[in-house]
Design a protein around this motif. Structure first.
Motif, PDB file in Angstrom:
ATOM      1  N   ARG A 126       0.843  -1.196   0.000  1.00  0.00           N
ATOM      2  CA  ARG A 126       0.000   0.000   0.000  1.00  0.00           C
ATOM      3  C   ARG A 126       0.876   1.244   0.000  1.00  0.00           C
ATOM      4  N   LYS A 127       0.441   2.256  -0.715  1.00  0.00           N
ATOM      5  CA  LYS A 127       1.208   3.499  -0.775  1.00  0.00           C
ATOM      6  C   LYS A 127       1.255   4.197   0.568  1.00  0.00           C
ATOM      7  N   ASP A 128       0.186   4.058   1.360  1.00  0.00           N
ATOM      8  CA  ASP A 128       0.129   4.776   2.631  1.00  0.00           C
ATOM      9  C   ASP A 128       0.829   4.036   3.764  1.00  0.00           C
ATOM     10  N   ALA A 129       1.270   2.786   3.511  1.00  0.00           N
ATOM     11  CA  ALA A 129       1.945   2.017   4.557  1.00  0.00           C
ATOM     12  C   ALA A 129       2.896   1.006   3.920  1.00  0.00           C
ATOM     13  N   PRO A 130       3.918   1.493   3.220  1.00  0.00           N
ATOM     14  CA  PRO A 130       4.809   0.587   2.488  1.00  0.00           C
ATOM     15  C   PRO A 130       5.706  -0.230   3.400  1.00  0.00           C
ATOM     16  N   VAL A 131       6.001  -1.436   2.955  1.00  0.00           N
ATOM     17  CA  VAL A 131       7.015  -2.252   3.622  1.00  0.00           C
ATOM     18  C   VAL A 131       8.324  -2.065   2.857  1.00  0.00           C
ATOM     19  N   ASP A 132       9.414  -2.578   3.407  1.00  0.00           N
ATOM     20  CA  ASP A 132      10.679  -2.524   2.691  1.00  0.00           C
ATOM     21  C   ASP A 132      11.367  -3.878   2.774  1.00  0.00           C
ATOM     22  N   GLU A 133      12.614  -3.916   2.345  1.00  0.00           N
ATOM     23  CA  GLU A 133      13.339  -5.183   2.256  1.00  0.00           C
ATOM     24  C   GLU A 133      13.459  -5.882   3.606  1.00  0.00           C
ATOM     25  N   LYS A 134      13.553  -5.107   4.687  1.00  0.00           N
ATOM     26  CA  LYS A 134      13.678  -5.700   6.022  1.00  0.00           C
ATOM     27  C   LYS A 134      12.322  -5.958   6.673  1.00  0.00           C
ATOM     28  N   SER A 135      11.425  -4.971   6.608  1.00  0.00           N
ATOM     29  CA  SER A 135      10.159  -5.103   7.332  1.00  0.00           C
ATOM     30  C   SER A 135       9.222  -6.141   6.744  1.00  0.00           C
ATOM     31  N   ILE A 136       9.440  -6.549   5.482  1.00  0.00           N
ATOM     32  CA  ILE A 136       8.557  -7.544   4.893  1.00  0.00           C
ATOM     33  C   ILE A 136       8.642  -8.875   5.632  1.00  0.00           C
ATOM     34  N   LYS A 137       9.788  -9.130   6.258  1.00  0.00           N
ATOM     35  CA  LYS A 137       9.956 -10.415   6.954  1.00  0.00           C
ATOM     36  C   LYS A 137       8.991 -10.558   8.138  1.00  0.00           C
ATOM     37  N   SER A 138       8.576  -9.428   8.718  1.00  0.00           N
ATOM     38  CA  SER A 138       7.664  -9.479   9.859  1.00  0.00           C
ATOM     39  C   SER A 138       6.266  -8.952   9.496  1.00  0.00           C
ATOM     40  N   ALA A 139       6.038  -8.699   8.223  1.00  0.00           N
ATOM     41  CA  ALA A 139       4.758  -8.151   7.775  1.00  0.00           C
ATOM     42  C   ALA A 139       3.732  -9.250   7.545  1.00  0.00           C
ATOM     43  N   LYS A 140       2.471  -8.828   7.433  1.00  0.00           N
ATOM     44  CA  LYS A 140       1.401  -9.743   7.054  1.00  0.00           C
ATOM     45  C   LYS A 140       1.344  -9.754   5.525  1.00  0.00           C
ATOM     46  N   VAL A 141       1.689 -10.897   4.940  1.00  0.00           N
ATOM     47  CA  VAL A 141       1.893 -10.984   3.496  1.00  0.00           C
ATOM     48  C   VAL A 141       0.845 -11.882   2.859  1.00  0.00           C
ATOM     49  N   GLY A 142       0.251 -11.397   1.773  1.00  0.00           N
ATOM     50  CA  GLY A 142      -0.723 -12.178   1.027  1.00  0.00           C
ATOM     51  C   GLY A 142      -0.097 -12.863  -0.173  1.00  0.00           C
ATOM     52  N   VAL A 143      -0.540 -14.085  -0.435  1.00  0.00           N
ATOM     53  CA  VAL A 143      -0.093 -14.838  -1.603  1.00  0.00           C
ATOM     54  C   VAL A 143      -1.302 -15.546  -2.210  1.00  0.00           C
ATOM     55  N   GLN A 144      -1.180 -15.923  -3.462  1.00  0.00           N
ATOM     56  CA  GLN A 144      -2.218 -16.718  -4.104  1.00  0.00           C
ATOM     57  C   GLN A 144      -1.870 -18.189  -3.974  1.00  0.00           C
ATOM     58  N   GLN A 145      -2.862 -18.967  -3.613  1.00  0.00           N
ATOM     59  CA  GLN A 145      -2.670 -20.395  -3.385  1.00  0.00           C
ATOM     60  C   GLN A 145      -2.082 -21.100  -4.604  1.00  0.00           C
ATOM     61  N   ALA A 146      -1.141 -21.989  -4.359  1.00  0.00           N
ATOM     62  CA  ALA A 146      -0.546 -22.872  -5.374  1.00  0.00           C
ATOM     63  C   ALA A 146       0.246 -22.125  -6.434  1.00  0.00           C
ATOM     64  N   THR A 147       0.807 -20.958  -6.076  1.00  0.00           N
ATOM     65  CA  THR A 147       1.639 -20.213  -7.010  1.00  0.00           C
ATOM     66  C   THR A 147       3.102 -20.293  -6.590  1.00  0.00           C
ATOM     67  N   THR A 148       3.991 -19.949  -7.513  1.00  0.00           N
ATOM     68  CA  THR A 148       5.406 -19.908  -7.170  1.00  0.00           C
ATOM     69  C   THR A 148       5.683 -18.781  -6.173  1.00  0.00           C
ATOM     70  N   GLY A 149       4.864 -17.725  -6.208  1.00  0.00           N
ATOM     71  CA  GLY A 149       5.006 -16.642  -5.235  1.00  0.00           C
ATOM     72  C   GLY A 149       4.736 -17.116  -3.821  1.00  0.00           C
ATOM     73  N   ALA A 150       3.733 -17.980  -3.663  1.00  0.00           N
ATOM     74  CA  ALA A 150       3.407 -18.522  -2.343  1.00  0.00           C
ATOM     75  C   ALA A 150       4.552 -19.375  -1.814  1.00  0.00           C
ATOM     76  N   ALA A 151       5.100 -20.212  -2.677  1.00  0.00           N
ATOM     77  CA  ALA A 151       6.227 -21.056  -2.263  1.00  0.00           C
ATOM     78  C   ALA A 151       7.443 -20.214  -1.916  1.00  0.00           C
ATOM     79  N   PHE A 152       7.686 -19.165  -2.682  1.00  0.00           N
ATOM     80  CA  PHE A 152       8.845 -18.301  -2.440  1.00  0.00           C
ATOM     81  C   PHE A 152       8.706 -17.579  -1.099  1.00  0.00           C
ATOM     82  N   ALA A 153       7.525 -17.034  -0.822  1.00  0.00           N
ATOM     83  CA  ALA A 153       7.312 -16.298   0.426  1.00  0.00           C
ATOM     84  C   ALA A 153       7.514 -17.186   1.643  1.00  0.00           C
ATOM     85  N   GLN A 154       7.077 -18.412   1.536  1.00  0.00           N
ATOM     86  CA  GLN A 154       7.180 -19.320   2.682  1.00  0.00           C
ATOM     87  C   GLN A 154       8.576 -19.928   2.799  1.00  0.00           C
TER      88      GLN A 154
END
Length: 280
Positions: A142-170
């Protein structure tokens, strides 16, 4: 072979003017430029047409919320060109669930295109075309509450089920507060509503969402993964080699580069390679 984002942007700058609509062969709003029936398939899934599956929504790649409404977009026009060269002027788009598509639970189609990354695991279920687009994993926030390279590790992150993005995030990022959504539309809606801090999926897809909602979301970074998109063919289908011959011909003659320039580079307004790269 696949086309990098830098090549797509360069192609946008030199894209030639198309023929007048009256002189063009059209499927939907797509001008088909190959020779009809030049690489024929004799037994499509449904007689007299090419049947293509997609998981909607998929803006820029498939422009429209329902199969009936879609008349153009990067992958739609690729499918139209494939149909034409295979000998058909009719293209049927079938919307299917992402999980069912990736798991090989759908049938009655000739090919599927839905920004599908080619992976060794998926090759066990499907046959894939030659790759036609390279994509890494992007971070949309979100523009009003951006995460960065460090804070993403503790952020609430959304992924789409059964995607490579989901596997990468986890597996690669070690995200512990992971919210899984059945489709990308739900994931992006949750981000805009403030229910999650970031969405992680293909850079190309996150850029399309930024274009659609420029006041609310921004692609803040990406991770280098070396992913490439390919079309899915039904495993072992007799037409797969012929369809792949058409796909390769479209790469070789510049058709896919021209479509990418028209629908992707122009829509994003920037080279995806300019998005900063994060370290996992």
């Amino acid at each position: 072979m696949a086309f990098s984002s830098r090549i797509l942007i360069a192609a946008a700058a030199v894209l030639a003017l198309s023929l007048p609509a009256s002189a063009a062969n059209m499927i939907g709003n797509c001008e088909v430029t190959g020779e009809k029936g030049s690489i024929p398939i004799a037994n499509p899934a449904k007689a007299g047409q090419l049947t293509v599956e997609v998981s909607l929504p998929s803006p820029i790649w498939w422009n429209g919320d329902t199969p009936e409404a879609i008349k153009d977009g990067m992958e739609y026009c690729m499918a139209a060109e494939i149909a034409w060269r295979a000998g058909y002027d009719k293209l049927e788009v079938v919307n299917v669930g992402w999980d069912a598509l990736i798991a090989g639970q759908t049938e009655g189609f000739d090919l599927a295109m839905s920004q599908i990354s080619i992976t060794e695991e998926r090759k066990k279920v499907h046959d894939f075309s030659v790759s036609y687009f390279n994509s890494d994993i992007g971070v949309l926030t979100r523009k009003d509450a951006p995460v960065d390279e460090k804070s993403i590790k503790s952020a609430k992150v959304g992924v789409q089920q059964a995607t490579t993005g989901a596997a990468f995030a986890q597996d690669k990022l070690g995200i512990t507060d992971l919210q899984v959504y059945p489709d990308q539309g739900d994931m992006f809606a949750a981000l805009r509503a403030g229910q999650i801090d970031a969405a992680v999926t293909d850079t190309s897809i996150t850029l399309a969402e930024e274009v659609a909602n420029p006041d609310k979301v921004v692609v803040i970074g990406q991770y280098k993964t070396g992913e490439a998109y390919g079309a899915i063919y039904p495993k072992g289908n007799a037409n797969n080699a012929t369809l792949d011959k058409i796909m390769q011909a479209m790469i070789d003659d510049g058709t896919i580069s021209k479509l990418a320039a028209k629908y992707l580079a122009a829509a994003w307004g920037k080279d995806p390679a300019t998005v900063p790269y994060f370290n996992p």
